[in-house]
Enzyme design. Structure first.
Site, mmCIF file in Angstrom:
data_model
loop_
_atom_site.group_PDB
_atom_site.id
_atom_site.type_symbol
_atom_site.label_atom_id
_atom_site.label_comp_id
_atom_site.label_asym_id
_atom_site.label_seq_id
_atom_site.Cartn_x
_atom_site.Cartn_y
_atom_site.Cartn_z
ATOM 1 N N ASP A 75 0.818 -1.220 0.000
ATOM 2 C CA ASP A 75 0.000 0.000 0.000
ATOM 3 C C ASP A 75 0.850 1.269 0.000
ATOM 4 O OD1 ASP A 75 -1.975 -1.851 0.403
ATOM 5 O OD2 ASP A 75 -2.814 -0.880 2.185
ATOM 6 N N HIS A 217 3.656 -2.298 3.135
ATOM 7 C CA HIS A 217 3.725 -0.939 2.578
ATOM 8 C C HIS A 217 5.081 -0.765 1.907
ATOM 9 C CE1 HIS A 217 0.835 -0.883 5.886
ATOM 10 N NE2 HIS A 217 0.221 0.081 5.230
HETATM 11 NI NI NI Z 1 -2.564 3.141 3.280
#
Ligand code: NI
Length: 264
Positions: A75, A217
């Site tokens: 992400d 991430h």
């Molecule tokens: Ni996010």
């Protein structure tokens, strides 16, 4: 002398999840949804519920039927240096992943998004500016995704099929406003606060199971450094890597072994 009459026949049935469809295919599987009727999370376009998807209140967390498959998701990118490093690593390992991109970053680094798409990875929509959508009005929420769709479409020629909400901030109102499956996860590596690479590796490798969606991430150096260990560790456990949409197809990845004993 007795000759053993038992013979074992091994039939190896291989699932169809190693196929990677290039994103530049004319009917690109990663999008091109313009004009298509909204699909509720966990449902087909015909409104039929897909029972193998673990969807709580329309939130997809894991795909139970996808034996031997795991989807790695990243992400908040693209990140100007870390995402290219991750893409190179994934290419080297022949692994496909799913990236939930933030629209204004897409606009800033189009070449990275182009490379991502060319590499066979799936691109999801993670809002325009990573806002907490529960604090926005309906029109603003719709705009967050529409602007991001447009930015991604301008680069790849396809709008994302799937959405992930920033901050895990969901509500029935938000879920009612989005027109695509909303992807959560069942394995949170907590990579943003992990102290070390080995903690992230361990968190993903130890807990993943068939159909898992792993949250990471690609804006943290420790995360990118952990990916090779995660790939090695999950492969050693017999898992294959697929995109989220491939996972949602419910196709198994693991070769099933059927043992049949021949009678004397
Ligand atoms: Ni996010």
């Amino acid at each position: 002398m007795r000759i053993s009459a038992a013979a074992l026949a091994l039939l190896v049935l291989v699932g169809g999840c190693t196929t990677i469809v290039p994103t530049d295919a004319p009917d690109g599987r990663h999008g091109g949804q313009a004009g298509v009727a909204p699909v509720r999370p966990g449902y087909t376009a015909d409104g039929e519920f897909q029972p193998w998807i673990e969807a709580a209140h329309g939130e997809i967390r894991r795909v139970a039927g996808a034996e031997g498959c795991v989807a790695l998701t990243f992400d908040d990118g693209p990140h100007p240096t870390l995402t290219p490093r991750l893409l190179a690593l994934l290419a080297e390992e022949h692994v496909v992943a799913t990236f939930f991109l933030v629209g204004n970053r897409v606009q800033q680094w189009p070449d990275i998004v182009r490379a991502m798409s060319a590499g066979g990875h799936q691109i999801g929509n993670h809002s325009w500016d990573h806002a907490n959508l529960t604090q926005l009005g309906n029109d603003a929420v719709v705009q967050e995704f529409a602007r991001t769709d447009a930015a991604i479409f301008a680069i790849t020629g396809a709008a994302p099929d799937i959405i992930r909400l920033p901050y895990d901030a969901s509500s029935p109102r938000i879920l009612g406003l989005v027109d695509r499956p909303v992807i959560f996860w069942d394995i949170d590596t907590l990579d943003w606060k992990a102290g070390s690479v080995s903690e992230i590796v361990d968190s993903a490798v130890r807990r993943a199971r068939s159909g898992s969606i792993v949250l990471m991430h690609d804006i943290h150096a420790t995360t990118v450094s952990a990916v090779r260990g995660i790939v090695d560790g999950l492969r050693a456990r017999g898992f294959e890597f697929v995109t989220v949409s491939e996972l949602m197809s419910g196709q198994p990845c693991r070769a099933e072994t059927v043992v049949a004993a021949a009678h004397p």
